[in-house]
Scaffold this active site. Structure first.
Site, PDB file in Angstrom:
ATOM      1  N   TYR A  97      -4.019  37.269  80.231  1.00 11.77           N
ATOM      2  CA  TYR A  97      -5.176  37.794  79.508  1.00 11.77           C
ATOM      3  C   TYR A  97      -6.337  37.995  80.477  1.00 11.77           C
ATOM      4  CZ  TYR A  97      -2.490  36.405  75.411  1.00 11.77           C
ATOM      5  OH  TYR A  97      -1.497  36.271  74.471  1.00 11.77           O
ATOM      6  N   ASN A 120      -2.519  44.577  68.086  1.00 10.05           N
ATOM      7  CA  ASN A 120      -1.742  45.740  68.500  1.00 10.05           C
ATOM      8  C   ASN A 120      -0.875  46.198  67.323  1.00 10.05           C
ATOM      9  OD1 ASN A 120       0.032  47.565  69.699  1.00 10.05           O
ATOM     10  ND2 ASN A 120       1.150  45.991  70.814  1.00 10.05           N
ATOM     11  N   CYS A 128       2.777  44.091  73.920  1.00  8.92           N
ATOM     12  CA  CYS A 128       1.861  42.951  73.910  1.00  8.92           C
ATOM     13  C   CYS A 128       2.582  41.636  74.200  1.00  8.92           C
ATOM     14  CB  CYS A 128       1.108  42.871  72.580  1.00  8.92           C
ATOM     15  SG  CYS A 128       2.130  42.951  71.113  1.00  8.92           S
ATOM     16  N   HIS A 129       3.900  41.625  74.068  1.00  5.87           N
ATOM     17  CA  HIS A 129       4.670  40.411  74.388  1.00  5.87           C
ATOM     18  C   HIS A 129       4.642  40.109  75.885  1.00  5.87           C
ATOM     19  CE1 HIS A 129       7.553  43.770  74.728  1.00  5.87           C
ATOM     20  NE2 HIS A 129       8.140  43.040  75.667  1.00  5.87           N
ATOM     21  N   GLU A 155      13.957  41.059  78.591  1.00  6.52           N
ATOM     22  CA  GLU A 155      13.508  41.975  79.635  1.00  6.52           C
ATOM     23  C   GLU A 155      13.740  41.430  81.031  1.00  6.52           C
ATOM     24  OE1 GLU A 155       9.551  43.445  79.001  1.00  6.52           O
ATOM     25  OE2 GLU A 155      10.140  44.515  77.190  1.00  6.52           O
TER      26      GLU A 155
END
Length: 162
Positions: A97, A120, A128-129, A155
């Site tokens: 952040y 979001n 946003c993850h 991912e």
């Protein structure tokens, strides 16, 4: 006129919402800040929702790392800036952040970045993850921390769905 469809995913049902030729929502069951169902418009498949469904299927199969869909994210100018930065975080990587606040020119705005991140409207596609705490910890996710961890694991190659 808004319309929507609901698709299955490894993270549970996803509601895709389109309006005026752009995707404007992707919501998980139980998601914080999820709008009321009646705001999604008629349940209807069309070319855009079909394309979004196809791209999400390719993403979940590990074949797609970057989405190419027309998007409309309605929010404040600050939220728009945060959401644009989210789209620049590469697949398989994370940012804090604080790092996003710094890029946006306000190093003290990490809390505000977190609030914008949580609102979001197009999760997964606007990733946003991929935003974590300064020490790498998971610090909130509108779809739940379990889903966030699973998306990050996916991912990073730690988990693949078929």
């Amino acid at each position: 006129m808004k319309r929507h469809t609901v698709i299955d995913s490894p993270y549970g049902p996803l509601t895709l919402v389109a309006d005026e030729g752009a995707l404007c929502g992707l919501y998980m069951v139980g998601q914080r800040h999820r709008p009321a169902e009646e705001s999604f418009g008629a349940r209807d498949d069309d070319a855009l929702l079909d394309e979004a469904t196809d791209q999400l299927a390719a993403y979940f199969a590990g074949e797609l790392k970057e989405f190419d869909l027309p998007l409309r994210l309605d929010g404040t100018p600050f939220q728009q800036g945060v959401w644009e930065q989210l789209r620049l975080i590469p697949y398989g990587e994370t940012r804090s952040y604080g790092e996003l606040a710094e890029v946006l020119g306000n190093v003290g705005a990490s809390r505000a970045v977190g609030l914008a991140n949580g609102k979001n409207p197009i999760g997964i596609i606007v990733p946003c993850h991929r935003v974590v705490g300064a020490n790498g910890s998971l610090t909130g996710y509108g779809g739940g921390l379990d889903r966030k961890q699973r998306l990050l694991d996916f991912e990073s190659g730690a988990a693949l769905f078929s």
